[in-house]
Scaffold this active site. Structure first.
Site, PDB file in Angstrom:
ATOM      1  N   ARG A 152       6.175 -13.698   9.130  1.00 52.65           N
ATOM      2  CA  ARG A 152       6.389 -12.283   9.292  1.00 52.65           C
ATOM      3  C   ARG A 152       7.724 -12.093  10.007  1.00 52.65           C
ATOM      4  O   ARG A 152       8.101 -12.896  10.856  1.00 52.65           O
ATOM      5  CB  ARG A 152       5.251 -11.724  10.149  1.00 52.65           C
ATOM      6  CG  ARG A 152       5.198 -10.231  10.197  1.00 52.65           C
ATOM      7  CD  ARG A 152       4.111  -9.744  11.128  1.00 52.65           C
ATOM      8  NE  ARG A 152       4.417  -8.363  11.436  1.00 52.65           N
ATOM      9  CZ  ARG A 152       4.084  -7.347  10.655  1.00 52.65           C
ATOM     10  NH1 ARG A 152       3.386  -7.560   9.570  1.00 52.65           N
ATOM     11  NH2 ARG A 152       4.424  -6.116  10.965  1.00 52.65           N
ATOM     12  N   LYS A 154       3.952   0.925   9.258  1.00 55.00           N
ATOM     13  CA  LYS A 154       4.051   2.213   8.575  1.00 55.00           C
ATOM     14  C   LYS A 154       3.344   3.308   9.358  1.00 55.00           C
ATOM     15  O   LYS A 154       3.793   4.438   9.403  1.00 55.00           O
ATOM     16  CB  LYS A 154       3.459   2.101   7.165  1.00 55.00           C
ATOM     17  CG  LYS A 154       4.425   1.478   6.185  1.00 55.00           C
ATOM     18  CD  LYS A 154       3.828   1.386   4.804  1.00 55.00           C
ATOM     19  CE  LYS A 154       2.809   0.287   4.742  1.00 55.00           C
ATOM     20  NZ  LYS A 154       2.323   0.007   3.388  1.00 55.00           N
ATOM     21  N   GLU A 209       0.870  -1.164   0.000  1.00 56.60           N
ATOM     22  CA  GLU A 209       0.000   0.000   0.000  1.00 56.60           C
ATOM     23  C   GLU A 209       0.914   1.223   0.000  1.00 56.60           C
ATOM     24  O   GLU A 209       1.827   1.301   0.821  1.00 56.60           O
ATOM     25  CB  GLU A 209      -0.869   0.010   1.264  1.00 56.60           C
ATOM     26  CG  GLU A 209      -1.843   1.163   1.242  1.00 56.60           C
ATOM     27  CD  GLU A 209      -2.714   1.252   2.484  1.00 56.60           C
ATOM     28  OE1 GLU A 209      -2.509   0.480   3.436  1.00 56.60           O
ATOM     29  OE2 GLU A 209      -3.580   2.136   2.493  1.00 56.60           O
TER      30      GLU A 209
END
Ligand code: ATP
Ligand code: MG
Ligand code: MG
Length: 531
Positions: free
Chosen positions: A253, A263, A32
């Site tokens: 992860r 973020k 994103e």
């Protein structure tokens, strides 16, 4: 090519495989554009690249998952493209989820008509509570016609429309909570950085991702393991909309101790000015770790070596910096710096009457690193910390020169600080037999270069923040340590981003090259030992 380097290094072998690759491999990295890439994203990007370009002869897509206009910016998109290039990753194609807004909308209409989705205006808290408790929404049995009418209002962004969302009608009480009627479309009147104000509604990731994966021909969708609960939902979307199947491949992860990898939280630190920006050397962004002195082959090796492991690990930074050291140690030129603070002026008796210089290798074990000028003179400087330990008449070694005997130490009676020293050169002495080997610099016959050496600490005071931890409570407010010094004349020629070693101090990356009147700035590169 850096890729090749990583593979040819001893120990840098990894073998990770996908299943069902007979009909080709198409992967995608779907960031994103809401921030700069961090080291966790690097893992996702490198794995997608590895499968598409190294392991199989496939295709990798870079897809901007731009479905939330409130977070997204062109600046971030550009930075992501640049950072991938920096990592040697070359996506075959760049796409946007927003390229498919028309098709996604059509799919939404289709599943509402099928009776597989419905419009809902249950408020957020109630919806969360109902999903938690496994209760159906009051609107669950709204007819397709009514739901479509609401969707129309949502699309037009009317005040009534803004209250509604669309939910997939999967289950209200499935033990897997990801299956409890997830939201697939929501309103957002914000202007989108690509589609402007054309749309007032946006698909959620849960809805858009399987559809676009399928439409773009993705064969293997790599997802971090925390999405595992959502895999049945992903499959439901494909089945319900009768889309081409896509295989999901889960990977672990990656987290690091005392490090934020979100973020949203990194944005907060940038905005509050706690760091200098997204490329701050304390940041886990690709830019940040590069600026701190991480090399791309080391990053690649560290990440790909984790292979298909699904164990979520909270890595210590020491491991990755130790990998980095393997790459920089054989090629980092050696230089000398002496800290300014309480520097000891030293006279070398038996030293040269006039200064002279010699060309010496910049790296003792690697001639390819080139030569540097070493200046010898009877006026030199030493560091306080070293001289403090000298005993009268002790034989010590001046590194890369020879032995000398301590003859006279002058101490300021008030401060206890040593100001002057007299050494007697003793070239016949055996450098292997001395206990103390110290760095020194000639103060005549060369222009010493003013330098600043900066070291950093982690931004967090806690290894790993829990769900209920408040970020502000665990911010380390003292993370920058700066020392001034002087360095050998060759340091004037170093350029930004060169990596060197200062003898007895460590590895450093040039953050700002020297220019007259402005010291060169060096950032300490962790060697993986302590931090
Ligand atoms: P963030 O919380 O930093 O915003 P995100 O997952 O929301 O992370 P995206 O831009 O959606 O950010 O992520 C792009 C890809 O990177 C996704 O495939 C995601 O799974 C992966 N990714 C994000 N963080 C990590 C991590 N720490 N380790 C491994 N992969 C990660
Ligand atoms: Mg995301
Ligand atoms: Mg996130």
């Amino acid at each position: 090519k850096e890729k090749k380097v990583a593979k040819s290094k001893e120990g840098a072998s990894y073998d990770i495989a996908l299943k069902n690759t007979e009909n080709g491999v198409v992967t995608r990295f779907p960031p994103e554009p809401s921030g700069y890439l961090h080291i966790g994203h690097a893992k996702a990007a490198l794995l997608n690249d590895y499968f598409a370009h190294e392991k199989y002869n496939g295709t990798m897509l870079l897809r901007f998952d731009d479905t939330n206009p409130s977070n997204e910016k062109q600046e971030f998109e550009d930075a992501i493209v640049e950072d991938l290039a920096l990592m040697g990753i070359k996506p075959n194609k760049m796409t946007y989820t927003s390229d498919y807004f028309d098709e996604l909308y059509d799919h939404c209409i289709k599943i509402i008509k099928q009776g597989d989705a419905y419009a809902d205006d249950t408020d957020k808290e109630t919806m969360a509570a109902q999903r938690w408790d496994g209760l159906p929404s009051q609107r669950r049995d709204l007819s397709p016609e009514e739901s479509l009418a609401r969707l129309e209002e949502m699309k037009n962004g009317t005040p009534e429309g803004l209250r509604w969302c669309i939910r997939a009608k999967i289950s209200f009480d499935c033990p897997n909570k990801a299956m409890r009627d997830p939201v697939i479309y929501r309103c957002n009147p914000a202007v989108h950085h690509r589609t402007g104000s054309k749309w007032k509604i946006y698909p959620t990731y849960d809805f858009a991702c399987p559809i676009v994966d399928s439409m773009e021909g993705v064969t293997h969708a790599l997802r971090t393991i925390e999405y595992r609960d959502r895999n049945p939902q992903y499959q439901w979307m494909l089945d319900t909309m009768k889309l081409r199947n896509v295989q999901v491949w889960d990977f672990a992860r990656m987290n690091f101790v005392r490090t934020l990898l979100s973020k949203r939280k990194l944005t907060k630190l940038v905005e509050t000015g706690l760091v200098w920006g997204w490329d701050d050397p304390r940041f886990p962004t690709i830019r940040g770790i590069r600026r701190r002195g991480m090399t791309i082959p080391a990053l690649r090796e560290f990440i790909l070596k984790q292979g298909p492991s699904k164990a979520v690990t909270n890595f210590d930074w020491g491991l990755i910096w130790a990998t980095n050291k393997k790459y920089i140690d054989p090629i980092a030129p050696r230089h000398t710096t002496i800290f300014n603070k309480n520097v000891v002026k030293t006279t070398v008796t038996g030293g040269p009457a006039t200064p002279y210089s010699e060309e010496k290798p910049r790296h003792i074990k690697n001639a390819a690193v080139g030569m540097k000028k070493v200046v010898y003179s009877s006026s030199i400087i030493l560091e306080q910390e070293d001289v403090k330990l000298f005993k009268p008449d002790e034989e010590i070694t001046l590194m890369n020169w020879g032995n000398a005997i301590v003859r006279k130490v002058t101490t300021n009676a008030e401060t206890g600080i040593i100001t002057d020293l007299e050494l007697e050169l003793h070239m016949a002495g055996d450098v292997k037999k001395t206990e103390k080997k110290v760095t020194w610099l000639a103060t005549e016959g060369q222009d010493l270069v003013p330098v600043e050496l900066v070291d950093f600490d982690h931004l967090l005071t806690k290894d790993s923040l829990g769900e209920d931890d408040v970020l502000e409570d665990f911010l380390n407010l003292h993370t920058e340590f700066r020392e001034e010094g002087l360095a050998d004349c060759n340091v004037a020629d170093l350029k930004e981003s060169d990596i060197i070693q200062f003898d007895r101090k460590g590895y450093y990356r040039v953050d700002r090259a020297y220019s007259p009147g402005k010291p060169a700035v060096f950032f300490n590169i962790p060697s993986g030992k302590s931090k």
